[in-house]
Each structure stands twice: as C-alpha cells, then as structure tokens.
Design a protein around this motif. Structure first.
Motif, PDB file in Angstrom:
ATOM      1  N   LEU A 292      33.041  55.093  71.116  1.00 52.91           N
ATOM      2  CA  LEU A 292      31.819  54.622  71.762  1.00 52.91           C
ATOM      3  C   LEU A 292      31.880  53.119  72.020  1.00 52.91           C
ATOM      4  O   LEU A 292      31.400  52.638  73.056  1.00 52.91           O
ATOM      5  CB  LEU A 292      30.610  54.971  70.883  1.00 52.91           C
ATOM      6  N   VAL A 293      32.449  52.367  71.063  1.00 53.33           N
ATOM      7  CA  VAL A 293      32.576  50.921  71.254  1.00 53.33           C
ATOM      8  C   VAL A 293      33.470  50.619  72.449  1.00 53.33           C
ATOM      9  O   VAL A 293      33.157  49.767  73.294  1.00 53.33           O
ATOM     10  CB  VAL A 293      33.119  50.256  69.971  1.00 53.33           C
ATOM     11  N   ASN A 294      34.602  51.317  72.531  1.00 56.60           N
ATOM     12  CA  ASN A 294      35.507  51.114  73.670  1.00 56.60           C
ATOM     13  C   ASN A 294      34.833  51.478  74.987  1.00 56.60           C
ATOM     14  O   ASN A 294      35.016  50.810  76.010  1.00 56.60           O
ATOM     15  CB  ASN A 294      36.779  51.929  73.484  1.00 56.60           C
ATOM     16  N   ALA A 295      34.042  52.559  74.948  1.00 55.37           N
ATOM     17  CA  ALA A 295      33.316  52.950  76.161  1.00 55.37           C
ATOM     18  C   ALA A 295      32.296  51.886  76.546  1.00 55.37           C
ATOM     19  O   ALA A 295      32.106  51.589  77.731  1.00 55.37           O
ATOM     20  CB  ALA A 295      32.629  54.302  75.940  1.00 55.37           C
TER      21      ALA A 295
ATOM     22  N   SER B 243      32.649  65.794  62.958  1.00 54.97           N
ATOM     23  CA  SER B 243      33.020  67.104  63.499  1.00 54.97           C
ATOM     24  C   SER B 243      32.409  67.319  64.874  1.00 54.97           C
ATOM     25  O   SER B 243      33.042  67.900  65.765  1.00 54.97           O
ATOM     26  CB  SER B 243      32.567  68.214  62.547  1.00 54.97           C
ATOM     27  N   PHE B 244      31.177  66.833  65.070  1.00 55.42           N
ATOM     28  CA  PHE B 244      30.523  66.988  66.372  1.00 55.42           C
ATOM     29  C   PHE B 244      31.315  66.262  67.459  1.00 55.42           C
ATOM     30  O   PHE B 244      31.582  66.811  68.536  1.00 55.42           O
ATOM     31  CB  PHE B 244      29.095  66.439  66.295  1.00 55.42           C
ATOM     32  N   GLY B 245      31.716  65.024  67.179  1.00 53.02           N
ATOM     33  CA  GLY B 245      32.511  64.287  68.164  1.00 53.02           C
ATOM     34  C   GLY B 245      33.867  64.912  68.408  1.00 53.02           C
ATOM     35  O   GLY B 245      34.340  64.978  69.556  1.00 53.02           O
ATOM     36  N   GLU B 246      34.514  65.390  67.335  1.00 47.66           N
ATOM     37  CA  GLU B 246      35.831  66.014  67.490  1.00 47.66           C
ATOM     38  C   GLU B 246      35.745  67.325  68.256  1.00 47.66           C
ATOM     39  O   GLU B 246      36.655  67.668  69.020  1.00 47.66           O
ATOM     40  CB  GLU B 246      36.436  66.245  66.111  1.00 47.66           C
TER      41      GLU B 246
END
Length: 709
Positions: free
Chosen positions: A538-541, A610-613
């Motif tokens: 998210l930081v990179n985005a 887990s949600f992000g993965e």
C-alpha cells in the motif's frame, strides 16, 4: 557502499520503525508473560516423565458399580460425576459422565494390566464442567496387596479431599478380581494370531483412545441454526453481558461468536453435527459471558434430546436456560444420510465401469439444480506407508490412519509393530465444497494413552490427479516441514463444476474440531512480517499515485488526470472503539489479560495478512479454478452493465437486501465476495498444501530393482 535515493528514504524509515517497534514490543510482552508463568504455573508431567512399563504380570478386572452421596459441585445442588483410575502417574481408565446425579450408577467394566502390586490403584472423582476445568470431588486408594488372587471382591471406598480431610464426599462401590497375567497369556497370543490371519477383525482397533474410537461411520446430520438469545442474565457491572454459546454432541463441539454488550444477542450462525447413534443423542448447550483476563461467567445451560425430534423436518425450539435466566432460539433439522463409507480394497471393485458411469451421470452438467449441496464424489484408497517413525521403545510403531474431509472423519485398523504398514482401505465421501482439503494423518496407537502423532499430509481436492497412485511425504503437525515416512494414496474426485462454483459464494463450512490458537512468538513475528508486506504494498502504491501528481512522467500524469476527472467515489469509514474497564486486577489476571491480547493481535494480523494474500493469489493463478471463476464473473458483470443501466441493478439489489429478512427471517447474512476470498489459499496455506518430493528410493521401480539385486 550503496546509496539510498531521497525518494526511497521514507520507505526505509517506515520499515525500520515498524521493525524496531514491533520487535521490542514482542520481546517485552513475552518476557512479561513468561516471567508470570514461572511464578504461577505448577510443575506438570509429560509423556516422557511417565515410567515405561513392561508387559503386565497381573490382570485387574474392575466393575465400577455406583456412587453414593457424592459432593455437589454445581449451582443447582447436583454434579456431573465421572471417575478416573490411575496406576502410578498413568491414567488407565475413565468412566462415562452421569449428568445431574449425586448417586450415579455406572456399571462399567475395565481391564487393567498391572506390573506389580506395590503401586496402589488411585481413584479420583470429578464433576464435569463443559468449557471449564472440572471440579475435584474426592479421591481414594485401593491397596492391591490386600486382594486375594482369582477371587471377586466387593470394595467400598470412602472419598476424601487431602486439603479438607474432614469433609464427607461420599463413597464409591467397586467389584474387583485380581488374576495372574500368565493365565491369560495363551489366550492373548491366540487372539493376536487370529487378528493377523483374519481381515474381518482388522476393521477397527480394540485399544484406540476415546477420541479415535468414536470416529466411526455416522448415520445422519444434525443441522443447527443458532438464531438469538432473549433476556439473558446480566453478568457485567454495566448491566450487560458478552454472551456466546457452546454446543456439545459426544466428542463434537462448536463455539459461537461473541456478541458484545447485549442481553438479546442475534447470532444467526449455522453448523452441522454428525449423528452416530440410531436413537439420537443429547446436545449439551451452555451459555457464557466472555471476560478478558479471567474465567468466563456461566449464564445457563439447556439440552436438546434428538430422539424426541422427527427426521427430515425443521424444528424451531425456544429453550429455557437452567441455572440462569433467559431463552435460546434454535432451528434443528435431522437428516438421515450415508455420505461416507469404508471398505477393504480387496472387496472393492475399482474397475466397475457401470458404477463409475452412474457417478459421472449423477454429477453431469445437465443436473445442475438437483441437490445443490451435493457437489461431488471423493474416493480415497489408503494403500500403505513406508519408513514411519519408531514411536515405541521396541523400535516399532502401531500405526493407524485417520482420513478427514472437513468434519467427515474415518480411520483404518491398526497394524501392530510395523514401520511399513499396509492398510488397503477405500474411503468414500460426498463433497459439499470442492475447495475443501483432504487431510490424512498417521498415528501410533498407545495403550492407555492418547495416540502419538507420526505424520500428516493435506491435499486440496482441486490439486488431485485422478486415478494416480502417489507417494506423499509425511509432514509435521504444522505442515511446515517433512517428518519421517511416506504414505501411498490413490484418489479420485468427480464433481459438478457449476454446483462447485455456486457453492463458492456461500459461507464456508466451519470445522468444529479445530484446535484453538495459542500464543507463539514465532507465529506472531511471522504474521507481523506478512502484515508488513501488505502494508508496504500500500505504501508503494501511495508513492506511485503521489508521483502521478508530481509530473515525473508527463504521459502517466496526464492519464491519471483524465481518470480522476471521470471517477466518483464515496467512501465511508466507521471506527468503533471499545471502552476499557478500569477495574483493578491482580497480577495473575494481568498476565492472562496480556496473553489474551497478544493472541488477539496475533489472530488479527493473520486475518489481515491472509486477506491481502488471498487477493494477490486470486490474480496470480494460485488456484486456476478460482481465477477462471473470477474472470467469468467479471465478464458476466460487464455484459450485464452493457445491457442494463446501473441504476436498475442497484434498485434490484436494494429491494433484495431490504426484503431478505421478510422473505427468510432466519437467513444468515453473508458477503459473496468474502466467501469467495475465503476459498483462496493464503501464502501460509500454499506452503502447507505444497507436496514434498519423496526420496527416489521410495519409488516402486527403485524398490523392484533393489529386490532383484
């Protein structure tokens, strides 16, 4: 030396700050918890501390008759007593539970092998408390040196509490017979030989632990929907409670979610129990108030007698809570079923083409709307295992195999004193969710103790190659690394793809025998690292989006400007903050509270990571079936939007949402997108389900060459 660009400095700073803060916090918490444990824990014994025994010299036959005037340990002035027999520090027998009775009648028989008569038989009586530590009701000793050989003796034992020797705790009546073991040696050897000669006696082990002995074929399904509670008892100082409910049917358990700060909770949870007895059974139901840092408060209990309910019909029950206040509202449905089976490989005819054609016809694409819950058919052939771990002092093991699919659980017979057992068993299951995982676990049967773990494999149904005999390397309990041995399986899966796709959008079946999560420093650190990866994405985005407004790349910034002009998004966020109790707690309660908070943080990190993965694994084709399903759904939605205006779709969705409770008052709310993502494996599950390559020496061709050599 390397250099860091000015644009990368904030990212590195964020990573360093996160690492330093979390590592120092975790170390501090674990030092506090461990130091508290050292002060409050008593010394326990492990299996390694239990003295090993040679083959017994005496056989003690005991008949546990009854108890009289036992101590009351429950609020209603009764108890739920059961009895433990111990020789030395080893538990050799445990009786059944007699509910709500101070004069219980057991009439149970036990056969115990005794090495010598110097150690007395230790009898302890407990009051069973569902979900809590059982209450002690008294103990007594039986001096075996005072018994006459080969003569039945009636024994009356007075129960005492060592801490309160003056208290009258009642009596236990036994009948015992002590016989020299040599008289039974010939009979035992004859029985063992007959077991080896006849496969008829190998369908089950006669000495399995209680947990495995109950894992036989089930005869029906009990579907339970926990709807709500009404006017429950207030257990907290604020006049409210944080209620949850526990269900128990035999060895099967289920725990509902916690509803904070309410006396009229709305659960809307559905789960299934398996029915093993023809006449039904008793479901024990207890309601509790969740308290952080101390023992949960008991709200009340009730029971459901399944033998009084008719089959194939849904019953709405309003149950009054005993020993408390309020009601629980349930929907209970009994369904007769025979969805699992077990047979010998020699009896089974895998080449029966007619039977296979019937199964293929049953799950053909033309029968889409016929019994949507019946998604597919699974056949598992457990052939043999090789090179297992030696769990006994003799350098051998007594292995048996447990096959599980969600809550369906079957087991093979035990092959005694063998590290290369052959079972040759065929298991069949009905598939309710094609995204389920087949678990095959090998145990070592231990007389008078729980079975020892030898190895395990987890195989997603969608990764199975039909009709292929494969050697699976056994893994440890966490499925993170190999253990000793391989197991040979041949698996066939037949399913209806349309039914499987539709079932993907409903809530996933919860496994009611899963172990509760425990606090682990390694697990907490691993979940933090997984969470950090998601945060850094998210930081990179965010940096990428910010660069669009800096005009570092004019074409990209121009495209972003056009997109922003066309976008219209409304986001609402709600932050709910719980009030913290200001009550003073003792040192022990603080330790338990810290431990519970750590477990909660550990679980939250796991869920978020887990949600992000799962989102990532949906688009990188980790499970092709789910990726194709997502593509088809997006294409279908695009076509619908092309022909039907968005406002009509929103209107239909709103009408359906607002009238759902009117059309189906007891329907369970669900989110189809979250249900879909729950089927996508996380990175941890991908590692757990990954097959390990077996040693080439285990291949059939290699073994054949070795034999010829």
């Amino acid at each position: 030396m390397f250099q860091i660009s000015p644009r990368e400095c904030p990212k590195v700073a964020i990573q360093h700050q996160l690492n330093q803060m979390v590592c120092s916090f975790i170390d501090l918490i674990f030092q506090t918890v461990l130091s508290g444990r050292k002060k409050i824990n008593t010394t326990g014994t492990s299996n390694a501390d239990v003295p090993l025994a040679d083959p017994g010299m005496y056989q003690l036959d005991i008949t546990l008759k009854r108890g009289q005037s036992l101590a009351a340990r429950d609020r209603g002035g009764t108890s739920d007593p059961y009895v433990k027999f111990k020789v030395g520090r080893k538990e050799v027998f445990r009786s059944k539970i007699i509910h709500k009775n101070l004069n219980p009648v057991w009439e149970e028989k036990a056969c115990i092998l005794v090495d010598h008569l110097r150690e007395p038989l230790y009898i302890k009586v407990f009051d069973y408390d569902f979900g809590l530590q059982d209450d002690f009701m008294g103990s007594a000793f039986l001096d075996l040196t005072q018994l006459e050989l080969n003569r039945p003796t009636d024994v009356t034992l007075t129960l005492k509490d060592p801490h309160y020797p003056d208290h009258d705790l009642g009596i236990i009546l036994l009948s015992v017979v002590l016989t020299p073991k040599e008289e039974h040696r010939d009979v035992t050897m004859l029985m063992r030989k007959s077991w080896k000669r006849s496969s008829k006696f190998q369908t089950q082990s006669l000495r399995l632990s209680d947990v495995h002995r109950k894992s036989h074929l089930w005869r029906g399904i009990v579907s339970i929907t926990l709807i709500e509670g009404r006017d429950l008892k207030a257990m907290d100082s604020n006049g409210l409670s944080d209620p949850y409910v526990k269900f128990r049917l035999g060895h099967q358990k289920y725990k509902s979610k916690i509803m904070p700060k309410t006396l009229n909770p709305q659960w809307r949870e559905q789960f299934d129990f398996h029915l093993y007895e023809e006449r039904g059974g008793i479901i024990d139901i207890t309601a509790w108030d969740k308290d952080a840092g101390k023992r949960d408060d008991f709200i009340g209990r009730c029971q459901v007698d399944l033998s009084a309910l008719s089959r194939e019909q849904t019953h709405k029950l309003e149950l009054q809570l005993e020993e408390g206040e309020g009601h629980l509202v349930l929907l209970v449905t009994l369904t007769a079923s025979a969805t699992v089976s077990i047979s010998d490989l020699s009896i089974n005819s895998p080449e029966d083409q007619k039977e296979r054609e019937e199964i293929l016809k049953r799950y053909s694409p033309l029968r889409i709307f016929h019994n949507l819950k019946d998604v597919g058919f699974l056949q598992v052939k457990v052939i043999r295992a090789e090179g297992l771990m030696a769990a006994d002092v003799t350098g051998k093991s007594d292995p048996f195999c447990v096959v599980e699919l969600n809550n369906d659980r079957l087991l093979t017979h035990t092959v005694y004193k063998n590290l290369n057992p052959e079972w040759n068993k065929v298991f069949t299951f009905n598939i309710k969710d094609i995204h389920s995982v087949l678990e095959v676990t090998v145990y070592d049967e231990d007389r008078d103790r729980s079975a020892d773990f030898l190895g395990k494999v987890a195989i997603p149904l969608l990764s199975i190659q039909n009709g292929e005999q494969k050697a699976y390397v056994l893994k440890n309990k966490q499925l993170t690394g190999p253990t000793k041995g391989v197991i040979y399986l041949e698996i066939d899966v037949i399913f209806n793809a349309v039914k499987a796709s539709l079932r993907t959008l409903i809530p996933k079946e919860q496994k009611y025998i899963e172990e509760e999560n425990r606090l682990s420093k390694q697990l907490l650190l691993r979940n933090f690292i997984r969470m950090k990866r998601c945060v850094m994405v998210l930081v990179n985005a965010a940096y990428y989006v910010n660069s669009c407004f800096d005009w570092d790349s004019p074409p990209r910034s121009l495209a972003a400007f056009v997109v922003v002009e066309d976008m219209l998004e409304d986001e609402e966020e709600e932050d709910d903050k719980d009030d913290k109790d200001s009550e003073k707690k003792g040192f022990i309660n603080k330790i338990y509270a810290i431990q519970e908070v750590c477990i909660s943080v550990q679980n939250i990190l796991d869920e978020v990571a887990s949600f992000g993965e799962r989102i990532k694994n949906t688009f990188n084709w980790t499970v092709p079936f789910l990726s194709w399903l997502a593509i088809v759904a997006l294409c279908a939605f695009t076509v619908i939007l092309y022909f039907i205006p968005l406002r009509y779709i929103v209107l239909v969705w709103g009408i359906n949402k607002f009238t759902k409770k009117l059309r189906s008052p007891y329907a369970i709310d669900n989110n189809e997108l979250l249900d879909f993502l729950s089927r996508v494996p996380s990175d941890v599950q991908v590692v757990q389900y990954q097959e390990l390559k077996p040693d080439p020496s285990h291949s059939p061709c290699k073994r054949k060459k070795n034999n010829l050599g």
